[in-house]
Design a protein around this motif. Structure first.
Motif, PDB file in Angstrom:
ATOM      1  N   MET A   1       9.691   4.181  -3.173  1.00 57.18           N
ATOM      2  CA  MET A   1       9.512   4.951  -1.963  1.00 57.18           C
ATOM      3  C   MET A   1      10.144   4.177  -0.798  1.00 57.18           C
ATOM      4  SD  MET A   1       5.879   6.404  -0.432  1.00 57.18           S
ATOM      5  CE  MET A   1       5.440   7.113  -2.002  1.00 57.18           C
ATOM      6  N   THR A   2      10.923   4.871   0.014  1.00 61.34           N
ATOM      7  CA  THR A   2      11.590   4.213   1.141  1.00 61.34           C
ATOM      8  C   THR A   2      10.602   3.995   2.287  1.00 61.34           C
ATOM      9  OG1 THR A   2      12.222   6.260   2.257  1.00 61.34           O
ATOM     10  CG2 THR A   2      13.751   5.411   0.575  1.00 61.34           C
ATOM     11  N   VAL A  75       2.752  -1.819   3.149  1.00 62.10           N
ATOM     12  CA  VAL A  75       2.737  -0.873   2.033  1.00 62.10           C
ATOM     13  C   VAL A  75       4.036  -0.984   1.234  1.00 62.10           C
ATOM     14  CG1 VAL A  75       2.724   1.590   1.390  1.00 62.10           C
ATOM     15  CG2 VAL A  75       1.085   0.723   3.084  1.00 62.10           C
ATOM     16  N   ALA A  76       5.171  -1.083   1.930  1.00 62.73           N
ATOM     17  CA  ALA A  76       6.465  -1.202   1.263  1.00 62.73           C
ATOM     18  C   ALA A  76       6.520  -2.451   0.379  1.00 62.73           C
ATOM     19  CB  ALA A  76       7.593  -1.221   2.292  1.00 62.73           C
ATOM     20  N   ALA A  77       5.969  -3.545   0.884  1.00 64.67           N
ATOM     21  CA  ALA A  77       5.998  -4.812   0.156  1.00 64.67           C
ATOM     22  C   ALA A  77       5.019  -4.824  -1.024  1.00 64.67           C
ATOM     23  CB  ALA A  77       5.687  -5.963   1.096  1.00 64.67           C
ATOM     24  N   HIS A  78       3.973  -3.998  -0.965  1.00 67.89           N
ATOM     25  CA  HIS A  78       2.927  -4.057  -1.982  1.00 67.89           C
ATOM     26  C   HIS A  78       2.830  -2.800  -2.842  1.00 67.89           C
ATOM     27  CE1 HIS A  78       1.722  -7.185   0.871  1.00 67.89           C
ATOM     28  NE2 HIS A  78       1.179  -7.767  -0.162  1.00 67.89           N
ATOM     29  N   GLN A  79       3.815  -1.903  -2.744  1.00 68.43           N
ATOM     30  CA  GLN A  79       3.722  -0.692  -3.542  1.00 68.43           C
ATOM     31  C   GLN A  79       3.947  -1.007  -5.017  1.00 68.43           C
ATOM     32  OE1 GLN A  79       6.594   2.282  -2.364  1.00 68.43           O
ATOM     33  NE2 GLN A  79       8.130   0.749  -1.889  1.00 68.43           N
ATOM     34  N   ALA A  80       3.328  -0.198  -5.855  1.00 68.78           N
ATOM     35  CA  ALA A  80       3.435  -0.395  -7.304  1.00 68.78           C
ATOM     36  C   ALA A  80       4.898  -0.254  -7.717  1.00 68.78           C
ATOM     37  CB  ALA A  80       2.573   0.620  -8.041  1.00 68.78           C
TER      38      ALA A  80
END
Length: 81
Positions: A1-2, A75-80
């Motif tokens: 996801m961007t 969120v970007a750094a920790h997304q699955a």
């Protein structure tokens, strides 16, 4: 996801939860000062983020998040993967 997709989802959550126009949400928006969010509002917001993005945000990390941009970056750094 961007990051743009993440921002759009977070902006929609903020607009719904804090009853503001989604177009007014910016990366620089301060969650507590600009939205007048109290600690309960913030905890509920973090829980909704966890549900939406499927990742856990520790209390320690959540305390460090003050702007919408910081939340997007987190969120970007920790997304699955």
């Amino acid at each position: 996801m961007t990051k743009e997709e993440i921002f759009n989802k977070i902006a929609a959550i903020i607009a719904d939860r804090f009853e503001i126009d989604q177009s007014k949400v910016t990366n620089e928006m301060n969650l507590q000062k600009d939205l007048d969010a109290d600690s309960i509002d913030f905890v509920e917001f973090v829980l909704e983020l966890e549900d939406t993005f499927g990742s856990e945000i520790s209390d320690e990390d959540a305390e460090k998040l003050s702007t919408v941009g910081e939340v997007v970056d987190y969120v970007a750094a920790h997304q699955a993967k």
